[in-house]
Design a protein around this motif. Structure first.
Motif, mmCIF file in Angstrom:
data_model
loop_
_atom_site.group_PDB
_atom_site.id
_atom_site.type_symbol
_atom_site.label_atom_id
_atom_site.label_comp_id
_atom_site.label_asym_id
_atom_site.label_seq_id
_atom_site.Cartn_x
_atom_site.Cartn_y
_atom_site.Cartn_z
ATOM 1 N N ASN A 1 -57.175 8.833 47.857
ATOM 2 C CA ASN A 1 -55.999 8.081 47.419
ATOM 3 C C ASN A 1 -55.102 9.050 46.650
ATOM 4 O O ASN A 1 -55.233 9.205 45.440
ATOM 5 C CB ASN A 1 -56.413 6.887 46.561
ATOM 6 N N THR A 2 -54.190 9.670 47.349
ATOM 7 C CA THR A 2 -53.362 10.730 46.775
ATOM 8 C C THR A 2 -52.473 10.206 45.653
ATOM 9 O O THR A 2 -52.319 10.851 44.626
ATOM 10 C CB THR A 2 -52.521 11.404 47.878
ATOM 11 N N ALA A 3 -51.893 9.038 45.851
ATOM 12 C CA ALA A 3 -51.027 8.459 44.815
ATOM 13 C C ALA A 3 -51.808 8.211 43.533
ATOM 14 O O ALA A 3 -51.325 8.514 42.431
ATOM 15 C CB ALA A 3 -50.390 7.172 45.317
ATOM 16 N N LYS A 4 -53.007 7.679 43.661
ATOM 17 C CA LYS A 4 -53.841 7.401 42.482
ATOM 18 C C LYS A 4 -54.185 8.692 41.742
ATOM 19 O O LYS A 4 -54.262 8.719 40.518
ATOM 20 C CB LYS A 4 -55.112 6.663 42.905
ATOM 21 N N PHE A 5 -54.392 9.768 42.490
ATOM 22 C CA PHE A 5 -54.732 11.044 41.866
ATOM 23 C C PHE A 5 -53.511 11.676 41.181
ATOM 24 O O PHE A 5 -53.589 12.121 40.037
ATOM 25 C CB PHE A 5 -55.317 12.022 42.890
ATOM 26 N N TYR A 6 -52.376 11.747 41.886
ATOM 27 C CA TYR A 6 -51.228 12.507 41.379
ATOM 28 C C TYR A 6 -50.291 11.734 40.448
ATOM 29 O O TYR A 6 -49.610 12.345 39.629
ATOM 30 C CB TYR A 6 -50.421 13.093 42.547
ATOM 31 N N THR A 7 -50.238 10.421 40.548
ATOM 32 C CA THR A 7 -49.303 9.665 39.714
ATOM 33 C C THR A 7 -49.521 9.903 38.217
ATOM 34 O O THR A 7 -48.544 10.124 37.490
ATOM 35 C CB THR A 7 -49.342 8.161 40.076
ATOM 36 N N PRO A 8 -50.747 9.902 37.706
ATOM 37 C CA PRO A 8 -50.912 10.191 36.268
ATOM 38 C C PRO A 8 -50.446 11.605 35.884
ATOM 39 O O PRO A 8 -49.952 11.813 34.773
ATOM 40 C CB PRO A 8 -52.422 10.041 36.036
ATOM 41 N N ILE A 9 -50.574 12.551 36.780
ATOM 42 C CA ILE A 9 -50.124 13.928 36.501
ATOM 43 C C ILE A 9 -48.601 13.965 36.430
ATOM 44 O O ILE A 9 -48.023 14.569 35.515
ATOM 45 C CB ILE A 9 -50.655 14.899 37.573
ATOM 46 N N ILE A 10 -47.946 13.306 37.363
ATOM 47 C CA ILE A 10 -46.486 13.278 37.372
ATOM 48 C C ILE A 10 -45.970 12.519 36.149
ATOM 49 O O ILE A 10 -45.008 12.954 35.495
ATOM 50 C CB ILE A 10 -45.961 12.688 38.702
ATOM 51 N N THR A 11 -46.613 11.416 35.805
ATOM 52 C CA THR A 11 -46.231 10.664 34.601
ATOM 53 C C THR A 11 -46.415 11.521 33.359
ATOM 54 O O THR A 11 -45.557 11.532 32.464
ATOM 55 C CB THR A 11 -47.065 9.370 34.494
ATOM 56 N N TRP A 12 -47.505 12.271 33.297
ATOM 57 C CA TRP A 12 -47.758 13.157 32.163
ATOM 58 C C TRP A 12 -46.628 14.190 32.058
ATOM 59 O O TRP A 12 -46.122 14.443 30.969
ATOM 60 C CB TRP A 12 -49.116 13.850 32.320
ATOM 61 N N LEU A 13 -46.241 14.785 33.190
ATOM 62 C CA LEU A 13 -45.163 15.772 33.173
ATOM 63 C C LEU A 13 -43.841 15.159 32.718
ATOM 64 O O LEU A 13 -43.070 15.796 31.995
ATOM 65 C CB LEU A 13 -45.007 16.428 34.545
ATOM 66 N N GLU A 14 -43.565 13.928 33.128
ATOM 67 C CA GLU A 14 -42.348 13.239 32.675
ATOM 68 C C GLU A 14 -42.381 13.040 31.162
ATOM 69 O O GLU A 14 -41.387 13.265 30.474
ATOM 70 C CB GLU A 14 -42.206 11.891 33.388
ATOM 71 N N ASN A 15 -43.523 12.618 30.639
ATOM 72 C CA ASN A 15 -43.667 12.439 29.189
ATOM 73 C C ASN A 15 -43.554 13.769 28.456
ATOM 74 O O ASN A 15 -42.938 13.846 27.389
ATOM 75 C CB ASN A 15 -44.988 11.750 28.858
ATOM 76 N N TYR A 16 -44.139 14.807 29.024
ATOM 77 C CA TYR A 16 -44.060 16.130 28.397
ATOM 78 C C TYR A 16 -42.621 16.639 28.406
ATOM 79 O O TYR A 16 -42.185 17.276 27.459
ATOM 80 C CB TYR A 16 -45.008 17.106 29.105
#
Length: 134
Positions: free
Chosen positions: A34-49
């Motif tokens: 599940n690529t979305a499940k794996f990468y979405t938290p990383i992308i969200t983290w980068l947005e927050n950072y």
């Protein structure tokens, strides 16, 4: 801000997003079920950072360079979409006035991997990308 530290599995890459150590890396194979499940938290983290860096910069503080190391041996087409989203996110961070770069590592025998990095960088021409052959 908490770090993301994920160990590699047979289908997912190792991920380090550690602002304290100023170490950012995605390495290994990327073909999650599940690529979305794996990468979405990383992308969200980068947005927050990005928000953290923007706040530091606008407050007159000094920000460290964000160098994201990609050391991928393989990624599937679904992962490519999310990797490109990461590139777009880094481009936004750079447009906010932060010092950002991508380091695209590839095996010298794997010209396809080098070309993949070049293709990603075509979509974000203002984002500095260094190619490192090993």
């Amino acid at each position: 801000m908490d770090a993301i530290l994920l160990e590699a599995t047979a289908t997912t890459p190792k991920v380090i997003m550690d602002p304290v150590a100023n170490k950012f890396e995605i390495s290994g194979e990327s073909r999650p079920e599940n690529t979305a499940k794996f990468y979405t938290p990383i992308i969200t983290w980068l947005e927050n950072y990005r928000s953290v860096l923007y706040y530091q910069k606008s407050s007159g503080g000094k920000t460290k360079k964000l160098s994201l190391d990609f050391k991928l041996e393989y990624f599937n087409s679904t992962s490519a979409k999310f990797i490109l989203d990461i590139f777009y996110n880094l481009e936004k961070t750079q447009k906010d006035g932060c010092d950002v770069e991508v380091i695209w590592n590839y095996d010298k025998r794997d010209t396809d991997m080098k070309e993949s990095g070049e293709e990603f960088s075509k979509y974000v021409p203002g984002l500095p990308v260094k190619y490192v052959e090993y």
